[in-house]
Design a protein around this motif. Structure first.
Motif, PDB file in Angstrom:
ATOM      1  N   THR A   1       0.826  -1.213   0.000  1.00  0.00           N
ATOM      2  CA  THR A   1       0.000   0.000   0.000  1.00  0.00           C
ATOM      3  C   THR A   1       0.863   1.268   0.000  1.00  0.00           C
ATOM      4  O   THR A   1       0.494   2.267  -0.608  1.00  0.00           O
ATOM      5  N   ASP A   2       2.014   1.229   0.674  1.00  0.00           N
ATOM      6  CA  ASP A   2       2.929   2.376   0.619  1.00  0.00           C
ATOM      7  C   ASP A   2       3.422   2.611  -0.808  1.00  0.00           C
ATOM      8  O   ASP A   2       3.490   3.753  -1.282  1.00  0.00           O
ATOM      9  N   GLN A   3       3.754   1.526  -1.493  1.00  0.00           N
ATOM     10  CA  GLN A   3       4.235   1.635  -2.868  1.00  0.00           C
ATOM     11  C   GLN A   3       3.136   2.187  -3.772  1.00  0.00           C
ATOM     12  O   GLN A   3       3.391   3.041  -4.628  1.00  0.00           O
ATOM     13  N   LEU A   4       1.908   1.706  -3.569  1.00  0.00           N
ATOM     14  CA  LEU A   4       0.807   2.158  -4.412  1.00  0.00           C
ATOM     15  C   LEU A   4       0.502   3.638  -4.206  1.00  0.00           C
ATOM     16  O   LEU A   4       0.177   4.362  -5.162  1.00  0.00           O
ATOM     17  N   LEU A   5       0.598   4.116  -2.971  1.00  0.00           N
ATOM     18  CA  LEU A   5       0.380   5.538  -2.708  1.00  0.00           C
ATOM     19  C   LEU A   5       1.434   6.379  -3.421  1.00  0.00           C
ATOM     20  O   LEU A   5       1.111   7.360  -4.093  1.00  0.00           O
ATOM     21  N   GLU A   6       2.691   5.964  -3.301  1.00  0.00           N
ATOM     22  CA  GLU A   6       3.779   6.696  -3.959  1.00  0.00           C
ATOM     23  C   GLU A   6       3.597   6.692  -5.472  1.00  0.00           C
ATOM     24  O   GLU A   6       3.740   7.723  -6.131  1.00  0.00           O
ATOM     25  N   GLU A   7       3.252   5.521  -6.024  1.00  0.00           N
ATOM     26  CA  GLU A   7       3.035   5.431  -7.465  1.00  0.00           C
ATOM     27  C   GLU A   7       1.827   6.255  -7.896  1.00  0.00           C
ATOM     28  O   GLU A   7       1.826   6.843  -8.982  1.00  0.00           O
ATOM     29  N   GLY A   8       0.784   6.282  -7.054  1.00  0.00           N
ATOM     30  CA  GLY A   8      -0.416   7.040  -7.396  1.00  0.00           C
ATOM     31  C   GLY A   8      -0.138   8.526  -7.496  1.00  0.00           C
ATOM     32  O   GLY A   8      -0.593   9.197  -8.430  1.00  0.00           O
ATOM     33  N   ILE A   9       0.618   9.051  -6.527  1.00  0.00           N
ATOM     34  CA  ILE A   9       0.966  10.473  -6.558  1.00  0.00           C
ATOM     35  C   ILE A   9       1.835  10.780  -7.772  1.00  0.00           C
ATOM     36  O   ILE A   9       1.631  11.775  -8.473  1.00  0.00           O
ATOM     37  N   THR A  10       2.808   9.890  -8.035  1.00  0.00           N
ATOM     38  CA  THR A  10       3.691  10.081  -9.199  1.00  0.00           C
ATOM     39  C   THR A  10       2.898  10.060 -10.501  1.00  0.00           C
ATOM     40  O   THR A  10       3.123  10.867 -11.407  1.00  0.00           O
ATOM     41  N   SER A  11       1.941   9.125 -10.590  1.00  0.00           N
ATOM     42  CA  SER A  11       1.123   8.997 -11.794  1.00  0.00           C
ATOM     43  C   SER A  11       0.273  10.242 -12.025  1.00  0.00           C
ATOM     44  O   SER A  11       0.171  10.755 -13.151  1.00  0.00           O
ATOM     45  N   PHE A  12      -0.337  10.762 -10.953  1.00  0.00           N
ATOM     46  CA  PHE A  12      -1.156  11.962 -11.091  1.00  0.00           C
ATOM     47  C   PHE A  12      -0.296  13.168 -11.450  1.00  0.00           C
ATOM     48  O   PHE A  12      -0.711  14.035 -12.220  1.00  0.00           O
ATOM     49  N   GLN A  13       0.914  13.225 -10.895  1.00  0.00           N
ATOM     50  CA  GLN A  13       1.809  14.323 -11.240  1.00  0.00           C
ATOM     51  C   GLN A  13       2.174  14.260 -12.717  1.00  0.00           C
ATOM     52  O   GLN A  13       2.196  15.277 -13.407  1.00  0.00           O
ATOM     53  N   LYS A  14       2.447  13.043 -13.206  1.00  0.00           N
ATOM     54  CA  LYS A  14       2.775  12.864 -14.616  1.00  0.00           C
ATOM     55  C   LYS A  14       1.602  13.299 -15.501  1.00  0.00           C
ATOM     56  O   LYS A  14       1.793  13.987 -16.518  1.00  0.00           O
ATOM     57  N   SER A  15       0.386  12.894 -15.119  1.00  0.00           N
ATOM     58  CA  SER A  15      -0.798  13.292 -15.886  1.00  0.00           C
ATOM     59  C   SER A  15      -0.992  14.798 -15.844  1.00  0.00           C
ATOM     60  O   SER A  15      -1.350  15.426 -16.850  1.00  0.00           O
ATOM     61  N   PHE A  16      -0.750  15.382 -14.672  1.00  0.00           N
ATOM     62  CA  PHE A  16      -0.916  16.825 -14.519  1.00  0.00           C
ATOM     63  C   PHE A  16       0.085  17.571 -15.388  1.00  0.00           C
ATOM     64  O   PHE A  16      -0.264  18.533 -16.085  1.00  0.00           O
ATOM     65  N   ASP A  17       1.334  17.109 -15.387  1.00  0.00           N
ATOM     66  CA  ASP A  17       2.363  17.726 -16.231  1.00  0.00           C
ATOM     67  C   ASP A  17       2.001  17.582 -17.710  1.00  0.00           C
ATOM     68  O   ASP A  17       2.161  18.524 -18.496  1.00  0.00           O
ATOM     69  N   GLY A  18       1.502  16.374 -18.070  1.00  0.00           N
ATOM     70  CA  GLY A  18       1.092  16.150 -19.460  1.00  0.00           C
ATOM     71  C   GLY A  18      -0.075  17.034 -19.852  1.00  0.00           C
ATOM     72  O   GLY A  18      -0.140  17.560 -20.979  1.00  0.00           O
ATOM     73  N   LEU A  19      -0.990  17.220 -18.911  1.00  0.00           N
ATOM     74  CA  LEU A  19      -2.146  18.084 -19.141  1.00  0.00           C
ATOM     75  C   LEU A  19      -1.713  19.525 -19.398  1.00  0.00           C
ATOM     76  O   LEU A  19      -2.162  20.164 -20.361  1.00  0.00           O
ATOM     77  N   LEU A  20      -0.833  20.037 -18.557  1.00  0.00           N
ATOM     78  CA  LEU A  20      -0.374  21.417 -18.715  1.00  0.00           C
ATOM     79  C   LEU A  20       0.396  21.591 -20.026  1.00  0.00           C
ATOM     80  O   LEU A  20       0.249  22.607 -20.712  1.00  0.00           O
ATOM     81  N   GLY A  21       1.207  20.571 -20.367  1.00  0.00           N
ATOM     82  CA  GLY A  21       1.922  20.612 -21.640  1.00  0.00           C
ATOM     83  C   GLY A  21       0.971  20.597 -22.818  1.00  0.00           C
ATOM     84  O   GLY A  21       1.174  21.311 -23.820  1.00  0.00           O
ATOM     85  N   GLY A  22      -0.094  19.810 -22.699  1.00  0.00           N
ATOM     86  CA  GLY A  22      -1.098  19.742 -23.764  1.00  0.00           C
ATOM     87  C   GLY A  22      -1.837  21.054 -23.937  1.00  0.00           C
ATOM     88  O   GLY A  22      -2.135  21.471 -25.064  1.00  0.00           O
ATOM     89  N   ILE A  23      -2.134  21.716 -22.817  1.00  0.00           N
ATOM     90  CA  ILE A  23      -2.810  23.016 -22.894  1.00  0.00           C
ATOM     91  C   ILE A  23      -1.904  24.034 -23.580  1.00  0.00           C
ATOM     92  O   ILE A  23      -2.354  24.822 -24.419  1.00  0.00           O
TER      93      ILE A  23
END
Length: 375
Positions: free
Chosen positions: A343-365
């Protein structure tokens, strides 16, 4: 087709759509789903917005007409808050009919503030003011600092959806933050009856990681022990979620809760997130069917809602066979699979994944704005 979804709702499950885009908000599709599919809420996140904004031209007019000089982040907040306001308005009849217990739409703080409680609070307040609807929920990550933010936000009367919960301990932390905040409001003479909160407990990702660990382990086991390890695949996530629901039942009972309930306080409902089946070998609605019970929310992408409408089976399952769920978790521990580590690994991966999506979103905009300006 919607009969099974109506039955699911009648069994105590609020069906929320894990998707949002501007087209469905204006072409009648969302109203149809609310009417025909017992839909009572909606969740959004950077990944969903990234997909919605990358496809088609639904956002082009607003982006083109936005004032100059806005950063990609500011442009994103501009369009996302408009979508969420519109969704809140469409769910307003549900909100009114349930006296504020349902009809919620979630909007998420940026993943960059996940480990900064004060920054989380400030961003949550800004989004709350920007949307300005009683049925919006601000989505906050379920980190330790996120729990601190939850206490402050609930104390101030802001609806909160705590996301990225994978462990029962993390679930306990956010329930305690919610109860502490309600106690603080009650002690200050403030109302507690107009506040809503959900705890988003992620499901299928647990099986994805545990199954991967089991596969690696099975390859090293003697042949006579492989069958038992194989039998545990696809069971960890449901077992883990059932333990979370048991905690929910325990926490929202007894003298402390009774005193708050007497003042009109609502339970912080468990929300089952990540309920689309990732492994095609598993039943496509297993994470819906096996977590059915009172005071729960299940947020599903459109394909999972359609699948359940077609062949889902409704029965109270969320608090059934708890002994079997405990055995699954004990057997995993005996095999050397540490659920805390998972569960610790999944939380860390989840935050990283959302950050990646957020960065991709801003780049797309940024690319979208450049292409619109060049036309």
């Amino acid at each position: 087709m919607s009969n099974r979804l109506q039955q699911l709702h009648a069994a105590g499950v609020s069906i929320w759509l894990d998707y949002i885009d501007r087209t469905m908000l204006f072409n009648g599709d969302l109203e149809r789903r609310i009417r025909d599919e017992a839909l009572t809420g909606m969740t959004s996140n950077p990944t969903i917005f990234e997909k919605a904004m990358a496809e088609g031209e639904a956002y082009d007019k607003q982006l083109s007409s936005a004032e100059s000089g806005l950063s990609p982040w500011e442009l994103f907040e501009l369009v996302e808050t408009e979508d969420v306001r519109r969704a809140c308005d469409l769910f307003a009849p549900v909100y009114d009919a349930t006296k504020g217990a349902d009809g919620m739409v979630s909007i998420e703080v940026s993943p960059g503030v996940a480990n900064d409680s004060q920054a989380t609070v400030e961003e949550a307040k800004r989004l709350w003011r920007a949307v300005e609807r009683p049925n919006v929920m601000i989505k906050v990550p379920g980190t330790e600092t996120g729990a601190v933010a939850v206490r402050e936000l609930i104390t101030e009367g802001i609806n909160v959806n705590i996301t990225l919960l994978f462990s029962v301990d993390a679930h306990r932390r956010v329930i305690d933050a919610y109860l502490d905040a309600l106690d603080a409001r009650a002690a200050a003479g403030k109302p507690v009856d107009g506040i809503a909160s959900v705890a988003s407990f992620f499901v299928s990702r647990v099986d994805t990681l545990v199954d991967k660990k089991l596969d690696a382990l099975i390859a090293t086991l003697p042949e006579d022990r492989r069958a038992h390890a194989e039998s545990l695949k696809g069971k960890a996530a449901i077992a883990n979620a059932k333990m979370a629901y048991r905690l929910f039942q325990q926490k929202f009972s007894g003298p402390r809760w009774d005193a708050l309930a007497a003042k009109g306080a609502r339970v912080q409902r468990p929300l089952w997130a990540s309920t689309s089946t990732k492994n095609k070998a598993y039943r496509d609605v297993m994470y819906v069917e096996q977590l059915i019970g009172p005071d729960t929310v299940n947020t599903m992408p459109p394909a999972t809602i359609d699948a359940f409408a077609d062949h889902g089976v409704v029965a109270r399952t969320v608090d059934a066979d708890l002994d079997a769920a405990e055995r699954v978790l004990a057997d995993l521990t005996a095999l050397g699979i540490d659920m805390r580590q998972v569960t610790d690994q999944l939380l860390e991966e989840g935050i990283t994944s959302f950050q990646k999506s957020f960065d991709g979103l801003l780049g797309g905009i940024e690319k979208k704005v450049s292409s619109l300006a060049a036309r």
